[in-house]
Design an enzyme around this catalytic site. Structure first.
Site, mmCIF file in Angstrom:
data_model
loop_
_atom_site.group_PDB
_atom_site.id
_atom_site.type_symbol
_atom_site.label_atom_id
_atom_site.label_comp_id
_atom_site.label_asym_id
_atom_site.label_seq_id
_atom_site.Cartn_x
_atom_site.Cartn_y
_atom_site.Cartn_z
ATOM 1 N N GLY A 40 -5.778 9.379 11.255
ATOM 2 C CA GLY A 40 -4.989 8.606 10.294
ATOM 3 C C GLY A 40 -3.507 8.784 10.564
ATOM 4 N N GLY A 42 -0.976 7.277 8.426
ATOM 5 C CA GLY A 42 -0.134 6.897 7.294
ATOM 6 C C GLY A 42 0.907 7.973 7.045
ATOM 7 N N ALA A 44 0.899 10.715 5.401
ATOM 8 C CA ALA A 44 0.439 12.095 5.574
ATOM 9 C C ALA A 44 0.145 12.386 7.047
ATOM 10 C CB ALA A 44 -0.796 12.339 4.721
ATOM 11 N N GLY A 45 -0.592 11.492 7.692
ATOM 12 C CA GLY A 45 -0.989 11.736 9.077
ATOM 13 C C GLY A 45 0.177 11.690 10.044
ATOM 14 N N SER A 284 4.767 -4.509 -7.585
ATOM 15 C CA SER A 284 5.206 -3.133 -7.827
ATOM 16 C C SER A 284 5.429 -2.817 -9.303
ATOM 17 C CB SER A 284 6.502 -2.870 -7.083
ATOM 18 O OG SER A 284 7.077 -1.678 -7.548
ATOM 19 N N ARG A 330 0.095 4.044 -15.662
ATOM 20 C CA ARG A 330 -0.739 2.936 -15.188
ATOM 21 C C ARG A 330 -2.054 2.819 -15.942
ATOM 22 N NH1 ARG A 330 0.455 3.706 -8.711
ATOM 23 N NH2 ARG A 330 2.541 2.843 -8.867
ATOM 24 N N HIS A 401 -6.446 0.288 -7.062
ATOM 25 C CA HIS A 401 -5.245 0.496 -6.269
ATOM 26 C C HIS A 401 -5.248 1.815 -5.503
ATOM 27 C CE1 HIS A 401 -1.113 0.343 -5.080
ATOM 28 N NE2 HIS A 401 -0.771 1.369 -5.812
ATOM 29 N N ARG A 435 -2.665 8.969 -11.243
ATOM 30 C CA ARG A 435 -1.448 9.227 -10.473
ATOM 31 C C ARG A 435 -0.286 8.449 -11.063
ATOM 32 N NH1 ARG A 435 1.229 6.606 -6.787
ATOM 33 N NH2 ARG A 435 -0.394 5.132 -6.175
ATOM 34 N N LEU A 441 3.634 8.475 -2.265
ATOM 35 C CA LEU A 441 4.477 8.648 -1.080
ATOM 36 C C LEU A 441 4.962 10.093 -1.025
ATOM 37 C CD1 LEU A 441 6.575 5.352 -1.188
ATOM 38 C CD2 LEU A 441 4.337 5.772 -0.212
#
Lengths: 637, 251
Positions: A40, A42, A44-45, A284, A330, A401, A435, A441
């Protein structure tokens, strides 16, 4: 099995510092002798690949896309939180920690969240130094905006493309290590199995998506940063290729899966338009800074929005939650949208939408200011719906999401398989049952830039890791079982397409394991999923051959895994007989329909152990201890 | 909701070394709310049902930001809508009965992998040649230590918005990668963080771009016209200035 979270002792503010000092180090000259696989690319990766490459490890980086730059972090719009307190509005590391634990409805591990809040400030510094073009004030300093679940402005952003800019920053750092020879990239490779030797993660099996060849790679440690499993619902804001396969295969090899039922339904997405739809598009959360959410007061009011006078509109979030208003978290915003639509007050053709109205903000600030803040989002909305949000209120509806659940990891981000580390959305750790916006991010980059370089070093320095070859039996066994599964998929030669199965699974998940769950519905899902899985293996049609680029085969493998995994989500949701965050059990609500937790019985992480396909997994519990933030009924009123 | 029937001419090519050709298909029941790629999904569902090999095309985020989708629609990369990736192009822009030709990006540096999928790894190698700021994790100064004017940050962001899809290359008769490369060079040359390596960066990236087999720029601006993020061609002028200065002052 006892789950040892390995949370260090001492006061919460000192745990991470003490832990870093107590961690063993790998001599700089020895780092290059160690190979690390990262799956991965993204946030993190890619950040892990660049930071480990900088330290001198030999990094092998894999992704399913044609370039590491395309991982789905790129689509994150709104921003990234950090406790910088640049706005002098009362923010602090402790407040970010507090907001995140509360926002997660007291189902996250305090020590992990505190570390995340501490590191948040370093992330901003690091990204600025990389040249990420964050939004600026006229005086040249960094600008902030507000996000849901917080009463301070701590969200840093780059227009509506914050994820893109942060990911490109990480990708560029990683490509710098490619150029220096420390990182080797393997695009268009899909991880299909984890290889465990002597109880430790020592390699992976991947399918080369161009040639179809199965390839094996050995390493001293494996890092999964493969994102979430939102596409189990078929329609979600995730990229169409996002999947659970790598995490699920690791789970089948012994990694426990934690809190799978904690899925986030984002309140502001463009509503579904028809059966053909392949994905949903997020608008957003930052829009809720200036947009006001409303529906008509009276059910069945089909007048156009501009013809409905103020007195006949219900700004229900402002009415019910005066202190947070449109910026409630959310889960709260999504549930309320569902409620008003269930009451028959939804808008648009399907009645499954609410208005997000910018007319007041445009009057107050002018269209130019609104364009500078949200221009690209307004444009994206217009492209998809054909309506101009400068003139007509947006219509929005909740959509899947993000997934808070993921592979269980300890404080070192290591799973229950030694050597297998899990970063970013793929792990379960920091967001509890909900979250907060702009925290994904933050977590991805915290894990990759600032946590894994320490904890991986400790693992390598303190673990005997004899050299392994890809000729070893466990590699051969994993390769053979992967090959066998591919052959089986191709041999079914049934009548129904993969997409039909995926769509049907998604409908079951959305109807029974979606925004609102109850015992009867979850039991229905637990009957339907195995039936669907059985039908899949008897009646799916996977065209083409295994030995070249075959997107149907890729999709089939992912759907097959979802048909196994979905059962664990439903089971987890059934067993958690409380409401918390994004997990709303109708049986457990306050008189005014808010989520009602049951701390006495459910203050734990539910970690499931694989026992066989279709067999009931074993539940292990990691009790959650709150030393700092005392759990209370969450209130945003 | 109006539904349409469309005649499609789609490039089919089994692999890089096998010749390809345009194959006719019919897309029926196309709703005006579908995205272009959803229309292709429907065509593929029909092909799979008939036991035929579906059309391979790249896509991922389907919201116009990952840069994965890459179709030439009626001769225009990403199709007729300005500032729009093909995944964000909706069928309401087409008419019932219309014929649509769909091809892959065509450039020597982007070899076809299969059908409409090409290999864009050359872009990764251009970035690896210098499209970064050489700082390691740890030790970065406070984010507000270097004030950057809003106008500068905004201008840098305009360039940084590039999604690396390669439409600029596909549109250019020279298959030039000047717009892509110059967008990254501009982003970093405009920011104070990019100053230290400014000269070596431009030289290395331009050399890599040439080594990959991309063509020259002849200032016709097709790249800007098709760019889904509307990256301006002024980036190319800036890259040429940066390159000239770097070469002339090279020590």
């Amino acid at each position: 099995m006892t789950l040892d979270s390995k949370v260090p002792g001492g006061p919460i503010a000192e745990k991470w510092d003490h832990h870093k000092f107590a961690s063993k180090l790998v001599n700089p000259a020895n780092k290059r002798k160690h190979t690390v696989i990262i799956v991965g690319t993204g946030l993190a990766g890619a950040s892990a690949a660049s930071s480990l490459g900088e330290l001198g490890y030999q990094v092998l980086s894999f992704c399913i896309q044609d370039s590491p730059r395309r991982a789905h972090s790129i689509a994150a719009q709104g921003g990234i939180n950090a406790a910088k307190n640049y706005q002098n509005d009362g923010d602090s590391v402790y407040r970010l920690f507090y907001d995140t634990v509360k926002g997660g409805d007291y189902r996250s591990r305090e020590a992990n969240v505190y570390r995340l809040a501490q590191i948040s400030v370093n992330i901003i510094d690091q990204c600025v130094a990389q040249g990420v073009p964050f939004a600026r004030e006229y005086g040249g300093l960094l600008d902030n905006r507000s996000f849901g679940g917080a009463q301070v402005s701590r969200t840093f952003y780059a227009r509506g493309q914050t994820g893109q800019q942060l990911l490109l920053g990480a990708y560029q750092s990683m490509m710098r290590q490619v150029q220096r020879g420390n990182v080797k990239i393997f695009p268009r490779r899909e991880m299909l199995d984890l290889v465990v030797i002597d109880g430790k993660a020592r390699g992976i099996v991947v399918r080369n998506l161009v040639t179809g060849a199965l390839e094996t790679y050995a390493a001293d440690a494996v890092i999964l940063a493969t994102g979430g499993y939102g596409t189990v619902f078929y329609l979600s804001t995730n990229a169409v290729n996002s999947n659970v396969t790598a995490a699920w295969r690791a789970h089948k090899r012994g990694a426990l899966f934690a809190n799978p039922c904690f899925t986030q339904i984002h309140p502001t997405c463009i509503p579904v338009s028809g059966e053909h739809q392949s994905k949903l598009t997020l608008m957003s959360e930052s829009l809720r800074n200036d947009g006001r959410v409303w529906v008509p007061k009276n059910p069945g009011d089909t007048r156009r929005p501009e013809s409905i006078p103020e007195s006949e509109r219900d700004y229900y979030l402002e009415r019910k939650y005066p202190s947070f208003g449109n910026l409630v978290p959310r889960d709260v915003a999504s549930r309320n949208a569902k409620q008003v639509c269930d009451d028959g007050r939804g808008v648009g053709e399907t009645g499954l939408a609410v208005y997000l109205d910018f007319s007041d903000a445009i009057k107050r600030l002018g269209p130019d200011v609104i364009a500078s803040r949200y221009g690209n989002l307004f444009q994206m909305y217009e492209k998809i719906t054909g309506e101009d949000p400068y003139k007509v209120p947006m219509r929005i509806y909740p959509a899947v999401h993000y997934t808070m659940g993921g592979l269980w990891v300890d404080y070192n981000l290591m799973s229950t398989i030694p050597g297998l580390h899990v970063l970013g959305e793929a792990n379960f750790s920091d967001h509890g049952s909900n979250r907060l916006g702009a925290s994904a991010l933050m977590q991805g980059l915290a894990d990759g830039y600032f946590v894994i370089p320490y904890t991986l070093g400790h693992y390598i320095a303190s673990t005997p890791l004899p050299k392994v070859s890809t000729d070893a039996d466990p590699f051969k066994e994993a390769l053979a079982s992967t090959q066998e599964r591919i052959n089986r998929l191709l041999q079914v030669k049934g009548k129904r397409t993969i997409r039909e199965f995926h769509r049907e699974l998604g409908r079951v998940m959305w109807d029974y394991v979606g925004m609102s769950r109850n015992e009867a519905g979850l039991k229905t899902a637990l009957e339907r999923i195995p039936q669907l899985r059985e039908e899949f293996w008897q009646n799916v049609s996977v065209p083409g051959s295994p030995d070249n680029l075959n997107q149907s085969l890729e999709h089939a493998g992912r759907v097959a895994d979802y048909l196994e995994f979905a059962e664990v989500i439903a089971l987890d949701a059934l067993e958690r007989r409380e409401s918390c965050g994004g997990h709303f059990r109708e049986e457990s609500q306050t008189p005014d329909n808010e989520a009602l937790r049951d701390d006495e019985h459910y203050s734990y992480v539910a970690a499931w152990e694989f026992t066989g396909v279709g067999k009931r997994p074993t539940l292990h519990k990691e009790p959650l201890v709150f030393e700092e933030v005392h759990p209370t009924q969450r209130s945003y009123k | 909701m109006a539904t349409m029937t469309l005649k499609l001419q789609i490039w089919r090519q089994p692999g890089p070394s096998v010749p390809g050709r345009l194959v006719p298909y019919t897309a029926e029941g196309v709703s005006s709310d579908m995205s272009f790629l959803e229309m292709l999904d429907v065509v593929n569902e029909g092909l799979i049902a008939k036991g035929e090999d579906p059309i391979a095309f790249d896509s991922d985020c389907r919201e116009g930001i990952c840069g994965m989708c890459s179709l030439v629609v009626n001769g225009i990369p990403h199709g007729p809508e300005r500032g729009t990736t093909v995944c964000q192009l909706h069928m309401r822009h087409f008419k019932d009965g219309e014929t649509i030709t769909i091809e892959p990006w065509r450039a020597r540096a982007f070899p076809v992998v299969k059908d409409l999928i090409v290999d864009r790894s050359a872009f990764d190698r251009i970035i690896a040649a210098g499209g970064f700021v050489s700082i390691n994790v740890g030790g970065a100064p406070d984010g507000n230590a270097i004030p950057i004017g809003k106008a500068t940050a905004d201008l840098a962001m305009d360039s940084a918005a590039c999604i690396g899809c390669g439409a600029c290359v596909a549109a250019c008769k020279n298959a030039s990668a000047h717009l892509f490369t110059s967008a990254k060079i501009s982003h970093l040359a405009l920011m104070p963080q990019g100053q230290v390596e400014r000269q070596q960066r431009v030289v290395r990236m331009v050399e890599q771009m040439d080594a990959e087999g991309f063509g020259s720029c002849s200032n016709e601006g097709e790249c800007e016209a098709v760019c889904p993020k509307e990256i301006p061609i002024s980036n190319i002028a800036r890259m040429v200035r940066e390159y000239t200065r770097a070469v002339l002052t090279r020590r």
